[in-house]
Write a protein that holds these residues in place. Structure first.
Motif, short mmCIF file in Angstrom:
data_model
loop_
_atom_site.label_atom_id
_atom_site.label_comp_id
_atom_site.label_asym_id
_atom_site.label_seq_id
_atom_site.Cartn_x
_atom_site.Cartn_y
_atom_site.Cartn_z
N GLU A 7 17.55 13.13 3.12
CA GLU A 7 16.73 14.20 3.70
C GLU A 7 16.09 13.68 4.99
O GLU A 7 15.48 12.62 5.00
N ASP A 8 16.25 14.44 6.08
CA ASP A 8 15.70 13.97 7.35
C ASP A 8 14.28 14.48 7.62
O ASP A 8 13.60 13.98 8.51
N GLU A 9 13.83 15.48 6.86
CA GLU A 9 12.45 15.94 7.06
C GLU A 9 11.53 15.08 6.20
O GLU A 9 11.55 15.16 4.98
N ASP A 51 20.61 16.94 1.43
CA ASP A 51 20.36 18.00 2.40
C ASP A 51 21.67 18.29 3.14
O ASP A 51 22.60 17.48 3.11
N ILE A 53 21.87 19.93 6.63
CA ILE A 53 21.75 19.65 8.07
C ILE A 53 21.05 18.32 8.26
O ILE A 53 19.84 18.18 8.01
CA CA Z 1 17.63 18.72 7.36
#
Ligand code: CA
Length: 221
Positions: A7-9, A51, A53
């Motif tokens: 997860e990038d967030e 995730d 994106i």
């Molecule tokens: Ca994302």
């Protein structure tokens, strides 16, 4: 049980990590797709929350890449992509489950447990006096542990999972060695001999040679 979150967030990743740790899981976080894929290969991960994106590699790419060699580790998509088409695409890429953001953490926990439960039901395998505890990488003979190498372990697990079915040499090479081309399958015999020796069984017991074809594991042979 170790869960990999890709997860990038950061906010979501931290929220998930904290919640899952409170529930007793070990958690590692990857902030981009490439790192996520790398962790899935270098760490012993029991489940992946993915995730869609993501920087560097999309979740779909990560999922497909993992599934080339690992068809078992549960992968749950956790994504804002919420159309039916996208859900289908995610599942077709090899995911076991698909949860849309915003999600309920409680629901996520329940779904994670369902995937683990499905796994646990087949955690213990038996063959005669042999018990395999897969989650612990343990082989017990009459309740005493016998030390196996990883490949021996995987080979024995494969044969027991296919109990009473003949496993051909090509099937064994493909499934246990993950090699998808014609290959000298003589290596299998070496491992079978070693397994028999460690378990103190002969050719006619439990793991039988089917000459020219392969092997069969059975309680009845
Ligand atoms: Ca994302």
């Amino acid at each position: 049980m170790k869960i990999l979150i890709v997860e990038d967030e950061v906010g979501i990743a931290n929220f998930l990590k904290q919640g899952l740790e409170e529930d007793g899981y070990d958690v590692i976080v990857a902030g981009d797709g490439k790192k996520g894929y790398e962790f899935s290969q270098s760490q012993k991960v029991d489940l992946i929350l993915l995730d869609w994106i993501l920087p560097k590699m999309t979740g779909i790419e990560v999922c497909k890449e993992i599934r080339k060699t690992d068809t078992k580790t549960p992968i749950i998509f956790l994504t804002a992509k919420d159309t039916v088409q996208e859900t289908i695409e995610g599942l077709k890429a090899g995911a076991n489950d698909y949860i849309k953001k915003p999600f309920s953490f409680e629901e996520l926990l329940v779904r994670i447990k369902i995937h683990f439960r499905a796994d646990q039901e087949i955690d213990e395998l038996t063959l005669g006096a042999i018990t395999v505890v897969q989650s612990k990488y343990q082989i017990l003979l009459n309740h005493k542990e016998v030390v196996f190498t990883q490949r021996e372990f995987e080979l024995l697990v494969y044969l027991i999972k296919n109990k009473d079915k003949v496993c051909t040499r090509n099937q064994i090479i493909e499934e246990v060695w993950n090699i998808h081309y014609e290959y000298d399958t003589g290596v299998i015999d070496v491992f079978i001999n070693s397994i028999r020796k460690k378990l103190g069984i002969n050719k006619e017991e439990l793991i039988k040679t089917i000459r020219g074809v392969g092997y069969i594991a059975s309680d009845n042979v």
